[in-house]
Structures are given as structure tokens and as C-alpha cells.
Design a protein around this motif. Structure first.
Motif, mmCIF file in Angstrom:
data_model
loop_
_atom_site.group_PDB
_atom_site.id
_atom_site.type_symbol
_atom_site.label_atom_id
_atom_site.label_comp_id
_atom_site.label_asym_id
_atom_site.label_seq_id
_atom_site.Cartn_x
_atom_site.Cartn_y
_atom_site.Cartn_z
ATOM 1 N N THR A 121 -6.048 17.165 -1.297
ATOM 2 C CA THR A 121 -6.539 15.947 -1.443
ATOM 3 C C THR A 121 -5.970 15.040 -0.458
ATOM 4 O OG1 THR A 121 -4.938 14.878 -3.125
ATOM 5 C CG2 THR A 121 -6.559 16.421 -4.164
ATOM 6 N N TYR A 122 -6.451 13.762 -0.616
ATOM 7 C CA TYR A 122 -5.736 12.894 0.340
ATOM 8 C C TYR A 122 -4.788 11.898 -0.375
ATOM 9 C CZ TYR A 122 -9.341 14.297 3.465
ATOM 10 O OH TYR A 122 -10.161 14.971 4.523
ATOM 11 N N GLU A 126 0.629 9.578 -6.252
ATOM 12 C CA GLU A 126 -0.582 9.116 -6.427
ATOM 13 C C GLU A 126 -1.243 10.001 -7.476
ATOM 14 O OE1 GLU A 126 -2.344 6.650 -2.694
ATOM 15 O OE2 GLU A 126 -2.195 8.805 -2.455
ATOM 16 N N ILE A 127 -0.892 11.463 -7.375
ATOM 17 C CA ILE A 127 -1.548 12.282 -8.272
ATOM 18 C C ILE A 127 -0.742 12.113 -9.505
ATOM 19 C CG2 ILE A 127 -1.316 14.794 -8.859
ATOM 20 C CD1 ILE A 127 -1.295 15.020 -5.544
ATOM 21 N N LEU A 128 0.497 11.902 -9.784
ATOM 22 C CA LEU A 128 1.086 11.650 -10.907
ATOM 23 C C LEU A 128 0.502 10.194 -11.800
ATOM 24 C CD1 LEU A 128 4.666 12.451 -10.042
ATOM 25 C CD2 LEU A 128 3.157 13.553 -11.600
ATOM 26 N N LEU A 129 0.319 9.303 -10.862
ATOM 27 C CA LEU A 129 -0.264 8.163 -11.482
ATOM 28 C C LEU A 129 -1.684 8.528 -11.765
ATOM 29 C CD1 LEU A 129 -0.188 5.095 -11.793
ATOM 30 C CD2 LEU A 129 -0.841 4.676 -9.360
ATOM 31 N N ALA A 130 -2.592 9.286 -11.095
ATOM 32 C CA ALA A 130 -3.903 9.731 -11.479
ATOM 33 C C ALA A 130 -3.748 10.498 -12.861
ATOM 34 C CB ALA A 130 -4.493 10.250 -10.589
ATOM 35 N N TRP A 131 -2.445 11.146 -13.033
ATOM 36 C CA TRP A 131 -2.671 11.834 -14.368
ATOM 37 C C TRP A 131 -2.443 10.875 -15.486
ATOM 38 C CZ3 TRP A 131 -3.646 16.322 -16.679
ATOM 39 C CH2 TRP A 131 -3.124 16.506 -17.804
ATOM 40 N N ARG A 132 -1.609 9.829 -15.177
ATOM 41 C CA ARG A 132 -1.347 8.880 -16.090
ATOM 42 C C ARG A 132 -2.631 8.106 -16.699
ATOM 43 N NH1 ARG A 132 2.083 4.529 -14.180
ATOM 44 N NH2 ARG A 132 3.529 6.104 -13.635
ATOM 45 N N LEU A 145 -12.527 12.779 -6.997
ATOM 46 C CA LEU A 145 -13.191 11.397 -6.948
ATOM 47 C C LEU A 145 -11.934 10.490 -6.528
ATOM 48 C CD1 LEU A 145 -15.254 9.050 -7.883
ATOM 49 C CD2 LEU A 145 -14.136 9.183 -10.078
ATOM 50 N N LEU A 146 -11.113 10.391 -6.854
ATOM 51 C CA LEU A 146 -9.741 9.589 -6.345
ATOM 52 C C LEU A 146 -9.466 9.987 -5.028
ATOM 53 C CD1 LEU A 146 -7.526 9.232 -9.827
ATOM 54 C CD2 LEU A 146 -9.343 7.595 -8.738
ATOM 55 N N SER A 147 -9.626 10.885 -4.687
ATOM 56 C CA SER A 147 -9.189 11.467 -3.120
ATOM 57 C C SER A 147 -10.389 10.799 -2.289
ATOM 58 C CB SER A 147 -9.047 12.932 -3.240
ATOM 59 O OG SER A 147 -8.925 13.337 -1.643
ATOM 60 N N VAL A 148 -11.707 11.144 -2.515
ATOM 61 C CA VAL A 148 -12.745 10.655 -1.680
ATOM 62 C C VAL A 148 -12.575 9.193 -1.660
ATOM 63 C CG1 VAL A 148 -14.993 10.509 -1.670
ATOM 64 C CG2 VAL A 148 -14.213 12.670 -2.041
ATOM 65 N N PHE A 188 -17.831 -0.117 5.365
ATOM 66 C CA PHE A 188 -18.238 1.031 4.516
ATOM 67 C C PHE A 188 -16.965 1.636 3.896
ATOM 68 C CE2 PHE A 188 -19.161 5.641 3.223
ATOM 69 C CZ PHE A 188 -19.791 5.363 2.230
ATOM 70 N N VAL A 189 -16.182 2.103 4.906
ATOM 71 C CA VAL A 189 -15.060 2.963 4.451
ATOM 72 C C VAL A 189 -14.169 2.248 3.412
ATOM 73 C CG1 VAL A 189 -12.781 3.858 5.511
ATOM 74 C CG2 VAL A 189 -14.933 4.473 6.769
ATOM 75 N N HIS A 190 -14.033 0.886 3.686
ATOM 76 C CA HIS A 190 -13.078 -0.019 3.114
ATOM 77 C C HIS A 190 -13.883 -0.424 1.638
ATOM 78 C CE1 HIS A 190 -10.427 -0.161 6.521
ATOM 79 N NE2 HIS A 190 -11.306 -0.568 7.130
ATOM 80 N N SER A 191 -15.392 -0.372 1.503
ATOM 81 C CA SER A 191 -15.781 -0.848 0.409
ATOM 82 C C SER A 191 -15.938 0.498 -0.561
ATOM 83 C CB SER A 191 -17.163 -1.389 0.540
ATOM 84 O OG SER A 191 -18.173 -0.689 1.315
ATOM 85 N N PHE A 192 -16.120 1.647 -0.249
ATOM 86 C CA PHE A 192 -16.441 2.848 -0.784
ATOM 87 C C PHE A 192 -14.875 3.463 -1.225
ATOM 88 C CE2 PHE A 192 -17.955 7.352 -1.317
ATOM 89 C CZ PHE A 192 -18.907 7.360 -2.238
ATOM 90 N N ARG A 193 -14.262 2.750 -2.012
ATOM 91 C CA ARG A 193 -12.870 3.155 -2.311
ATOM 92 C C ARG A 193 -12.383 2.511 -3.807
ATOM 93 N NH1 ARG A 193 -8.764 -0.627 -1.902
ATOM 94 N NH2 ARG A 193 -9.554 -2.465 -0.853
ATOM 95 N N PHE A 194 -11.285 3.039 -4.195
ATOM 96 C CA PHE A 194 -10.987 2.842 -5.625
ATOM 97 C C PHE A 194 -9.288 2.622 -5.270
ATOM 98 C CE2 PHE A 194 -13.753 5.487 -8.577
ATOM 99 C CZ PHE A 194 -14.602 4.689 -8.460
ATOM 100 N N SER A 195 -8.487 1.668 -5.895
ATOM 101 C CA SER A 195 -7.246 1.649 -5.704
ATOM 102 C C SER A 195 -6.317 2.395 -7.043
ATOM 103 C CB SER A 195 -6.877 0.182 -5.851
ATOM 104 O OG SER A 195 -7.393 -0.605 -4.676
ATOM 105 N N LEU A 196 -5.606 3.054 -6.616
ATOM 106 C CA LEU A 196 -4.645 3.535 -7.746
ATOM 107 C C LEU A 196 -3.633 2.418 -8.262
ATOM 108 C CD1 LEU A 196 -4.095 7.460 -6.974
ATOM 109 C CD2 LEU A 196 -5.104 6.387 -9.051
#
Length: 184
Positions: free
Chosen positions: A20-21, A26-32, A90-93, A176-184
Motif C-alpha cells: 500500500t501507500y 497509518e495501517i494501525l490507525l486504519a485498523w482502529r 481504499l485508504l491507500s488509493v 484531482f489528486v488532492h480532491s480524490f483523497r481521504f485523511s487518516l
């Protein structure tokens, strides 16, 4: 549940980082966030698939007009049910570090409603309807004109907008790159 780190072996964390990216943190935060969405009784289960409605409670998706398509496209079984690994994808993309070509690939598939590998008039009409929320202030004539203009400007061969044509279009949209995103 206690320590997130105990849920993952060192090899699993390394694999997730490599695939992933996302960083380890971030992976541990994603798990939470995942366990908050699906329930704390999930323990260490990373493969159970949950209904799209569960995942769509994520604040970044809750009011997104494309949430149904997003969950379908990121579902590895294409059934709109999501596993933790699908969630990581999803979070990586959607991360800031994902490159334009990857974001464009997923955006293309999200907008390809009839899943024919081309953005045709039908797909674009649906996208415009989703974006405008059926706004009665916009006449159907204006929406049709917008779709026709998009096809005219982007569809080089007359067969609908291909993924390559779509990627080319997005190179002209620096935001586009900055609007097609989520923040962890």
C-alpha cells in the motif's frame, strides 16, 4: 482489544506497508477505524467481509454521492462487501501518496456505472445526476449539454471515454489528486 500491534504480526505489517501507500502508523490507525466501523468484537479477523452499509458509515463516505460505487469497486469480490484488506486498498488509493494514474484508474471504474469499460453518455448522465443531486435548478437540457461537451472534448474515437482518455483528461485537472483523497 488493547494494543493494535498485537493484531498484526511483524510480517503482516511489513506486507501491508509494501503493498500500500500507507505507513505502519497509518495501517494501525486504519485498523482502529475499521474496528470502530465493524465493531470491537472483530478481534484479529481481517478477512470477514462486511455489508457496504457498515463501511458507508465512514465519515468520508457517509455523504458521498458515489459511496455505493466506491464500495462496489473496492470490494475484492465485486459484491459491495468489504474486508479489512479491501478497506486498506481504499485508504491507500485515497492517500496523498497514491499516484495520479492509480487514482484515475479507480475513479474511472467508480464512474463506469454500466461496467462496460467505457464512460458513455449513460454513465456521464448518472455522474452528473449524482453530482448535482437532482438539482431542479439545472435543466435536463443543461445536463445533456454538459455530457455532450465532455464526450466531444474527451472521447477521441467516438466509442465512449476509455480509461486512457480519462487519465489524459485528469492530467489537465491538477486539483484531482488532492480532491480524490481521504485523511487518516
Amino acid at each position: 482489544m488493547g494494543n493494535n500491534r498485537s493484531v498484526f504480526s511483524e510480517d503482516e505489517l511489513q506486507d501491508y506497508e509494501d503493498l500500500t501507500y500507507l505507513t505502519r502508523k497509518e495501517i494501525l490507525l486504519a485498523w482502529r477505524r475499521w474496528t470502530e466501523l465493524v465493531g470491537s468484537n472483530v478481534e484479529s479477523d481481517k478477512i470477514t467481509r462486511y455489508p457496504e452499509e457498515t463501511i458507508q458509515e465512514l465519515p468520508e463516505l457517509k455523504n458521498n454521492p458515489f459511496k455505493d460505487r466506491i464500495t462496489r469497486v473496492f470490494s475484492s469480490a465485486q459484491d459491495s462487501r468489504i474486508s479489512f484488506e479491501d478497506f486498506l486498498d481504499l485508504l491507500s488509493v485515497m492517500s496523498d501518496k497514491a499516484p495520479l494514474h492509480l487514482k484515475a484508474h479507480y475513479a474511472f471504474h467508480i464512474f463506469d456505472y454500466n461496467e462496460d469499460r467505457s464512460l458513455d453518455e449513460e454513465d456521464l448522465q448518472t455522474v452528473v445526476e449524482k453530482l448535482t443531486g437532482g438539482d431542479p435548478g439545472l435543466l435536463q437540457k443543461e445536463k445533456t449539454k454538459l455530457v455532450d461537451r465532455l464526450l466531444e472534448e474527451t472521447d477521441l474515437d467516438g466509442g465512449g471515454i476509455s480509461e486512457e482518455e480519462f487519465k489524459h483528461l485528469l492530467t489537465k485537472c491538477p486539483d484531482f489528486v488532492h480532491s480524490f483523497r481521504f485523511s487518516l
